[in-house]
Design an enzyme around this catalytic site. Sequence first.
Site, mmCIF file in Angstrom:
data_model
loop_
_atom_site.group_PDB
_atom_site.id
_atom_site.type_symbol
_atom_site.label_atom_id
_atom_site.label_comp_id
_atom_site.label_asym_id
_atom_site.label_seq_id
_atom_site.Cartn_x
_atom_site.Cartn_y
_atom_site.Cartn_z
ATOM 1 N N LYS A 148 87.345 -30.471 19.897
ATOM 2 C CA LYS A 148 87.582 -29.672 21.116
ATOM 3 C C LYS A 148 88.045 -30.612 22.226
ATOM 4 C CE LYS A 148 84.930 -25.690 19.725
ATOM 5 N NZ LYS A 148 83.681 -25.582 18.976
ATOM 6 N N HIS B 51 80.930 -27.532 23.313
ATOM 7 C CA HIS B 51 81.682 -27.056 24.488
ATOM 8 C C HIS B 51 81.282 -27.815 25.751
ATOM 9 C CE1 HIS B 51 83.938 -23.719 22.734
ATOM 10 N NE2 HIS B 51 82.877 -23.494 21.978
ATOM 11 N N SER C 72 79.532 -20.277 23.932
ATOM 12 C CA SER C 72 80.983 -20.147 24.022
ATOM 13 C C SER C 72 81.475 -18.770 24.455
ATOM 14 C CB SER C 72 81.603 -20.501 22.674
ATOM 15 O OG SER C 72 81.181 -19.582 21.685
HETATM 16 C C1 LIG Z 1 83.279 -25.251 17.564
HETATM 17 C C2 LIG Z 1 81.811 -25.357 17.407
HETATM 18 C C3 LIG Z 1 81.242 -25.909 16.251
HETATM 19 C C4 LIG Z 1 82.071 -26.323 15.069
HETATM 20 O O1 LIG Z 1 82.824 -27.462 15.371
HETATM 21 P P1 LIG Z 1 83.837 -28.024 14.259
HETATM 22 O O2 LIG Z 1 83.889 -29.490 14.526
HETATM 23 O O3 LIG Z 1 85.124 -27.330 14.497
HETATM 24 O O4 LIG Z 1 83.249 -27.711 12.938
HETATM 25 C C5 LIG Z 1 79.868 -26.043 16.196
HETATM 26 N N1 LIG Z 1 79.078 -25.633 17.228
HETATM 27 C C6 LIG Z 1 79.591 -25.083 18.343
HETATM 28 C C7 LIG Z 1 78.693 -24.651 19.451
HETATM 29 C C8 LIG Z 1 80.977 -24.913 18.460
HETATM 30 O O5 LIG Z 1 81.487 -24.335 19.550
#
Ligand SMILES: *Cc1c(COP(=O)(O)O)cnc(C)c1O
Length: 398
Positions: A244, A213, A185
């Site tokens: 997301k 992502h 990210s």
């Molecule tokens: C955002 C993210 C998470 C956490 O996701 P949530 O559903 O908000 O707990 C886990 N791993 C990665 C790579 C992320 O970018």
Amino acid sequence: MTTAFYEHLQAELAGIREAGLYKTERLIASPQGATVRLADGRELINLCANNYLGLSSHPDVVEAAHEALRTHGYGLSSVRFICGTQDLHKQLEARISGFLGTEDTILYAAAFDANGGLFEPLLQEQDAVISDELNHASIIDGIRLCKAKRFRYKHNDMADLERCLQEARAAAARFTMVFTDGVFSMDGTIAQLDKIRALCDQYGALLGVDECHASGFMGKRGRGTHEERGVFGKIDIITGTLGKALGGASGGFTSGRKEVIELLRQRSRPYLFSNTVAPSIVGASIKVLDLLEASTALRDKLEVNTRYFRAAIQEAGFEIKPGTHPIVPIMVYDAALAQKLSARLLELGVYAVGFFFPVVPKGQARIRTQMSAGLDRHHLEKAVAAFKQAGTELGILK
Ligand SMILES: *Cc1c(COP(=O)(O)O)cnc(C)c1O
């Protein structure tokens, strides 16, 4: 005694402030979208949400959430195995499996929980887990909770991954699992899943990928990094989020072979000891998959926006991390300057956040922008103009 404790916390907080690492939260008074309105009335073009497909406030998704509220209620007041599984939950799990090309899927309250509850049930002392050094915090925590031998390879470095595979073999590991973010990210780096898969095959290792992502837009049909890298159907375990691109509410999942998912339902602690995902989120997530399977228009628009913005911001004189992902890191290097740039952009109507140590390495401060299918060309043009103005005022652009 307790006074000392609270004074200790005050000192910790003061330390965070003094180090310039204190995080403040801006109050948004509108739904999430291409633009957001802050509580103070300011209207901003939003370049910092994970709303990759613009679905966070999509009318069909919101309506599907309303519909599930009406038909399935507000909440289940139960974990899944007592009385928290509705037909909708099973439907969503099957739909995610179909979308990702896997056999079965288990839902969690968050992807953080999916990763947190993944390793401990599957791997024991006699096993090995190999992790990219820049993997997400939830993967790191999940691995900490299991007893397998741990190996860490240099970020995205295939030679170093092979060294770890050799070390795991030399340690006589019974099972070895390599685990990586599909997309990282901070830089938008896309994992070389084709190469990692080949190495795993060579050493008889399992491969797990966190697709937070990526799910919904990477690859020509938006299925994820495995599609993008030509290894669709060849990943042992996929974890991901509904928070997301896939609607942006909350919820996570683990997807893979049916015996993996079956064992997680028996033993994964965040699944066994935490409440079921709310029906409105589940219903809306099914609608998201309907939309994405019916048309690639949103991921196609995201790709066009990404290409346009990457070119335009470089044309304006900024340096970005090269790549193709909708995460577009605009490099400033100096932490204080990144904060000034972000503050000036805010005044100019653009919401983009500065990232600096310890989130990224020292001297690598940046504004991390993220593209969305919700953004139109006029938003992007205005954003680039604001970057240009702020960059010139601050002496970043010559
Ligand atoms: C955002 C993210 C998470 C956490 O996701 P949530 O559903 O908000 O707990 C886990 N791993 C990665 C790579 C992320 O970018």
